[in-house]
Motif scaffolding. Structure first.
Motif, PDB file in Angstrom:
ATOM      1  N   ALA A   1      24.486  13.391  -0.155  1.00  0.00           N
ATOM      2  CA  ALA A   1      23.928  14.386   0.841  1.00  0.00           C
ATOM      3  C   ALA A   1      23.302  13.919   2.168  1.00  0.00           C
ATOM      4  CB  ALA A   1      22.729  14.960   0.180  1.00  0.00           C
ATOM      5  N   THR A   2      23.086  12.461   2.108  1.00  0.00           N
ATOM      6  CA  THR A   2      22.486  11.925   3.251  1.00  0.00           C
ATOM      7  C   THR A   2      23.460  11.393   4.248  1.00  0.00           C
ATOM      8  OG1 THR A   2      21.957   9.825   2.188  1.00  0.00           O
ATOM      9  CG2 THR A   2      20.153  11.305   2.146  1.00  0.00           C
ATOM     10  N   ALA A   3      24.816  11.675   4.280  1.00  0.00           N
ATOM     11  CA  ALA A   3      25.720  11.206   4.845  1.00  0.00           C
ATOM     12  C   ALA A   3      25.661  11.530   6.271  1.00  0.00           C
ATOM     13  CB  ALA A   3      27.349  11.708   4.384  1.00  0.00           C
ATOM     14  N   ALA A   4      25.006  12.808   6.544  1.00  0.00           N
ATOM     15  CA  ALA A   4      25.068  13.118   8.060  1.00  0.00           C
ATOM     16  C   ALA A   4      24.037  12.206   8.803  1.00  0.00           C
ATOM     17  CB  ALA A   4      24.530  14.493   8.294  1.00  0.00           C
ATOM     18  N   ASP A   5      22.880  11.950   8.149  1.00  0.00           N
ATOM     19  CA  ASP A   5      21.900  10.985   8.636  1.00  0.00           C
ATOM     20  C   ASP A   5      22.535   9.661   8.950  1.00  0.00           C
ATOM     21  OD1 ASP A   5      19.125  10.191   9.222  1.00  0.00           O
ATOM     22  OD2 ASP A   5      19.280   8.760   7.669  1.00  0.00           O
ATOM     23  N   TYR A   6      23.194   8.937   8.265  1.00  0.00           N
ATOM     24  CA  TYR A   6      23.769   7.666   8.386  1.00  0.00           C
ATOM     25  C   TYR A   6      24.885   7.802   9.374  1.00  0.00           C
ATOM     26  CZ  TYR A   6      21.808   5.652   3.971  1.00  0.00           C
ATOM     27  OH  TYR A   6      21.168   5.335   3.151  1.00  0.00           O
ATOM     28  N   GLU A   7      25.638   8.744   9.515  1.00  0.00           N
ATOM     29  CA  GLU A   7      26.503   9.177  10.633  1.00  0.00           C
ATOM     30  C   GLU A   7      25.810   9.291  11.740  1.00  0.00           C
ATOM     31  OE1 GLU A   7      28.524  12.651   9.549  1.00  0.00           O
ATOM     32  OE2 GLU A   7      30.050  11.763   8.339  1.00  0.00           O
ATOM     33  N   ALA A   8      24.671   9.948  12.277  1.00  0.00           N
ATOM     34  CA  ALA A   8      24.123  10.286  13.318  1.00  0.00           C
ATOM     35  C   ALA A   8      23.562   8.940  13.804  1.00  0.00           C
ATOM     36  CB  ALA A   8      22.950  11.198  12.961  1.00  0.00           C
ATOM     37  N   ARG A   9      22.906   8.160  12.819  1.00  0.00           N
ATOM     38  CA  ARG A   9      22.292   6.815  13.378  1.00  0.00           C
ATOM     39  C   ARG A   9      23.511   5.812  13.885  1.00  0.00           C
ATOM     40  NH1 ARG A   9      19.536   5.490   8.227  1.00  0.00           N
ATOM     41  NH2 ARG A   9      19.158   3.393   9.102  1.00  0.00           N
ATOM     42  N   LEU A  10      24.671   5.739  13.191  1.00  0.00           N
ATOM     43  CA  LEU A  10      25.716   5.075  13.661  1.00  0.00           C
ATOM     44  C   LEU A  10      26.218   5.581  15.146  1.00  0.00           C
ATOM     45  CD1 LEU A  10      28.489   3.275  11.887  1.00  0.00           C
ATOM     46  CD2 LEU A  10      29.128   4.832  13.755  1.00  0.00           C
ATOM     47  N   ALA A  11      26.183   6.794  15.087  1.00  0.00           N
ATOM     48  CA  ALA A  11      26.916   7.241  16.324  1.00  0.00           C
ATOM     49  C   ALA A  11      25.746   7.157  17.609  1.00  0.00           C
ATOM     50  CB  ALA A  11      26.942   8.776  16.731  1.00  0.00           C
ATOM     51  N   LEU A  12      24.406   7.059  17.267  1.00  0.00           N
ATOM     52  CA  LEU A  12      23.345   6.829  18.205  1.00  0.00           C
ATOM     53  C   LEU A  12      23.477   5.505  18.776  1.00  0.00           C
ATOM     54  CD1 LEU A  12      20.722   8.094  19.851  1.00  0.00           C
ATOM     55  CD2 LEU A  12      19.532   7.142  17.985  1.00  0.00           C
ATOM     56  N   ALA A  13      23.606   4.507  17.844  1.00  0.00           N
ATOM     57  CA  ALA A  13      23.994   3.247  18.186  1.00  0.00           C
ATOM     58  C   ALA A  13      25.196   2.976  18.981  1.00  0.00           C
ATOM     59  CB  ALA A  13      24.238   2.009  16.820  1.00  0.00           C
ATOM     60  N   MET A  14      26.291   3.538  18.655  1.00  0.00           N
ATOM     61  CA  MET A  14      27.718   3.183  19.346  1.00  0.00           C
ATOM     62  C   MET A  14      27.325   4.016  20.593  1.00  0.00           C
ATOM     63  SD  MET A  14      29.253   1.288  17.655  1.00  0.00           S
ATOM     64  CE  MET A  14      31.057   1.343  18.470  1.00  0.00           C
ATOM     65  N   ASN A  15      26.802   5.139  20.858  1.00  0.00           N
ATOM     66  CA  ASN A  15      26.724   5.707  21.899  1.00  0.00           C
ATOM     67  C   ASN A  15      25.882   5.123  22.907  1.00  0.00           C
ATOM     68  OD1 ASN A  15      28.552   7.959  21.819  1.00  0.00           O
ATOM     69  ND2 ASN A  15      27.062   9.583  21.511  1.00  0.00           N
TER      70      ASN A  15
ATOM     71  N   THR B   1      26.966  -2.406  18.546  1.00  0.00           N
ATOM     72  CA  THR B   1      27.629  -2.865  17.282  1.00  0.00           C
ATOM     73  C   THR B   1      26.651  -3.349  16.205  1.00  0.00           C
ATOM     74  OG1 THR B   1      28.709  -4.785  18.339  1.00  0.00           O
ATOM     75  CG2 THR B   1      29.946  -2.611  18.094  1.00  0.00           C
ATOM     76  N   PRO B   2      25.879  -4.252  16.858  1.00  0.00           N
ATOM     77  CA  PRO B   2      24.455  -4.966  15.797  1.00  0.00           C
ATOM     78  C   PRO B   2      23.985  -3.537  15.339  1.00  0.00           C
ATOM     79  CG  PRO B   2      24.630  -6.103  17.949  1.00  0.00           C
ATOM     80  CD  PRO B   2      25.367  -4.926  18.260  1.00  0.00           C
ATOM     81  N   GLU B   3      23.399  -2.678  16.048  1.00  0.00           N
ATOM     82  CA  GLU B   3      22.540  -1.769  15.235  1.00  0.00           C
ATOM     83  C   GLU B   3      23.430  -0.777  14.418  1.00  0.00           C
ATOM     84  OE1 GLU B   3      19.263  -0.624  15.251  1.00  0.00           O
ATOM     85  OE2 GLU B   3      19.246  -2.713  16.359  1.00  0.00           O
ATOM     86  N   ALA B   4      24.952  -0.556  15.003  1.00  0.00           N
ATOM     87  CA  ALA B   4      25.735   0.141  13.829  1.00  0.00           C
ATOM     88  C   ALA B   4      25.848  -0.666  12.564  1.00  0.00           C
ATOM     89  CB  ALA B   4      27.026   0.457  14.569  1.00  0.00           C
ATOM     90  N   ILE B   5      26.096  -1.856  12.833  1.00  0.00           N
ATOM     91  CA  ILE B   5      26.045  -2.686  11.589  1.00  0.00           C
ATOM     92  C   ILE B   5      24.949  -2.754  10.617  1.00  0.00           C
ATOM     93  CG2 ILE B   5      26.418  -5.119  10.569  1.00  0.00           C
ATOM     94  CD1 ILE B   5      28.408  -5.630  12.888  1.00  0.00           C
ATOM     95  N   ALA B   6      23.738  -2.573  11.040  1.00  0.00           N
ATOM     96  CA  ALA B   6      22.598  -2.400  10.518  1.00  0.00           C
ATOM     97  C   ALA B   6      22.511  -1.055   9.481  1.00  0.00           C
ATOM     98  CB  ALA B   6      21.353  -2.273  11.473  1.00  0.00           C
ATOM     99  N   VAL B   7      23.271  -0.014  10.173  1.00  0.00           N
ATOM    100  CA  VAL B   7      23.304   0.988   9.082  1.00  0.00           C
ATOM    101  C   VAL B   7      24.325   0.743   8.109  1.00  0.00           C
ATOM    102  CG1 VAL B   7      24.506   3.366   9.210  1.00  0.00           C
ATOM    103  CG2 VAL B   7      23.224   2.663  10.946  1.00  0.00           C
ATOM    104  N   LEU B   8      25.325  -0.186   8.322  1.00  0.00           N
ATOM    105  CA  LEU B   8      26.255  -0.516   6.947  1.00  0.00           C
ATOM    106  C   LEU B   8      25.354  -1.191   6.225  1.00  0.00           C
ATOM    107  CD1 LEU B   8      29.254  -1.444   8.891  1.00  0.00           C
ATOM    108  CD2 LEU B   8      28.753   0.789   8.203  1.00  0.00           C
TER     109      LEU B   8
END
Length: 477
Positions: free
Chosen positions: A348-362, A367-374
């Motif tokens: 149910a929290t998928a949107a939160d992870y997606e938003a944080r990855l998008a914030l990093a990539m934007n 990419t280091p912040e995006a990988i932190a989400v992973l």
């Protein structure tokens, strides 16, 4: 998140990119709504690609993937320099035709790029296929007074004719002229002037021109090829940091003097690669090709190592750093493998992870912040699994694979990744047979036999793991 071909995502409005010319980040606004033209300086094909090339390949592959994830229609162009002083020299040293040399190293480059999981550029123009366009641009520059033919048949660009020369590298023309090493060269009007067209030397490949037989200079190749593929002006021009001056500075001067239009909106440069904290250099004998590295590491390890640092930062290459990247991927794949047979779906929290990855990539493709989400997804998947929430664990693992795929990561079979490099076909067959024996011994509760077989595999460089899914094995650290 909206994928390519599904329309421009609302997230696209939040993309900011660092522009090497302005030396600051700015919102990305393409020249044509929804479309991106991007040109990246590619390889001069006289040798195998090195890890500096790998960084450019992977960095701009991830950039392309994210732009397409946002819904942009990207035209990604990466050129091939297949005529150059170094190519001619190497072919002569080898005693082989230039065409044979370049064909061989283009094929090797394609193999390396495919191994690293990079997408093929939409266009890969070769300099030798664009000689007519190069001649046309040189002729325009001569006609407009920005270039002049020398007595020997060379044609030079007159740097003093372009007042904004130096704006990309933040260098002033007066300072450059004062610091230039003045050579005994009566052919050039100024030491800073650079060659657009080289007069032919005996035995070299040559094309007919208004100034005699000759071949293109290096800088003019990219101006002509990028203009042919993307028009007089385009959105993004990228390459290694070593190309910022003079190559990209010269491209601006040539292109804008020829067309009268702004050449590039956003300049992007990848940081330098260091080896054990020293600049990578053949003279220091710390120069590694991609295929040398891939003899010891899975290609995704090198890709992850590159992605784990921001594309603009220096990248310190070492065996220890690659080992650390391999260990991280081992943990990621172990989580995916352990949950491969569980229920699919996403939390149910998928949107939160997606938003944080998008914030990093934007944020300039962080990419280091995006990988932190992973990393957080892995931890949550393992926490759920430990707590007995098998479905929740699988949902987080499923989201992990999907979001990692945006970066071109975690797309292999978990067992295949963890077992890579364990041996040839005969060795693998022997390992599988021993693992099967361990499974049989444990079912018979013959743990002494199981332990003996596990020790035998350990001596073969294989680690055995006992999981709820059964006996699994991987290449040992």
């Amino acid at each position: 998140m909206s994928g390519a071909g599904l329309g421009l995502s609302p997230l696209a409005a939040g993309l900011v990119i660092h522009n090497s010319e302005t030396r600051r980040k700015a919102p990305f606004v393409p020249r044509k709504a929804g479309e991106v033209g991007m040109y990246v300086c590619g390889m001069t094909v006289y040798d195998y690609c090195h890890i500096g090339h790998a960084r450019v390949m992977v960095s701009f592959d991830i950039i392309t993937r994210w732009l397409r994830q946002l819904g942009f229609r990207v035209t990604y162009v990466r050129n091939i320099t297949d005529i150059d002083d170094k190519i001619i020299k190497r072919a002569n040293e080898n005693g082989e035709p230039i065409d044979a040399l370049t064909a061989r190293f283009i094929a090797a480059m394609d193999e390396d790029a495919a191994a690293l999981g990079t997408l093929r550029p939409d266009q890969e123009p070769r300099a030798t296929d664009h000689v007519d366009g190069i001649l046309a641009m040189v002729g325009t520059l001569v006609d407009k007074g920005h270039a002049y033919p020398a007595k020997n048949g060379d044609v030079y660009y007159d740097v003093s004719s372009f007042p904004r020369y130096g704006r990309l590298s933040n260098k002033k023309l007066d300072d450059l002229q004062a610091g230039a090493r003045v050579e005994v060269d009566e052919l050039k009007s100024d030491p800073l002037d650079f060659v657009l067209w080289k007069a032919a030397k005996p035995g070299e490949p040559a094309w007919a021109s208004p100034w005699g037989q000759g071949r293109p200079g290096w800088h003019i190749e990219c101006s002509a090829m990028s203009t042919c593929c993307l028009g007089h002006g385009f959105d993004i021009h990228g390459g290694g940091g070593d190309l910022l001056f003079p190559h990209h500075e010269n491209e601006i001067a040539q292109s804008e003097a020829a067309t009268g239009e702004t050449y590039v909106n956003t300049w992007m440069h990848v940081g330098f690669v260091q080896v054990n904290s020293e600049k990578m250099s053949k003279s220091l004998n710390n120069f590694f090709t991609i295929r040398e590295v891939l003899r010891h590491y899975h290609p995704e390890v090198l890709r992850f190592f590159i992605a784990a640092s921001h594309y603009r930062s220096p990248l310190n290459y070492s065996d220890a750093a690659l080992d650390q990247s391999r260990q991280v991927l081992e943990r990621f794949y172990a989580t995916l493998g352990a949950l491969a047979d569980a229920a699919a779906g996403e939390p149910a929290t998928a949107a939160d992870y997606e938003a944080r990855l998008a914030l990093a990539m934007n944020d300039d493709f962080n990419t280091p912040e995006a990988i932190a989400v992973l990393h957080e997804l892995v931890r949550e998947a393992n926490r759920c699994d430990k707590a007995g929430d098998r479905a929740g664990a699988a949902q987080h693992a499923n989201l992990l694979r999907r979001l990692a795929g945006i970066l071109g990561l975690l797309q292999h079979d978990p067992d295949a990744f963890r077992q890579a490099g364990a041996g040839d076909a005969d060795s693998l067959a022997q390992i599988e047979a021993l693992v099967a024996e361990i499974t049989d011994a444990r079912q018979r509760k013959d743990f002494q036999r199981s332990d003996a077989l596990r020790d035998q595999l350990k001596g073969m460089g294989v680690a055995v793991e006992f999981t709820r899914e059964g006996v699994r094995w991987r290449k040992a650290d």
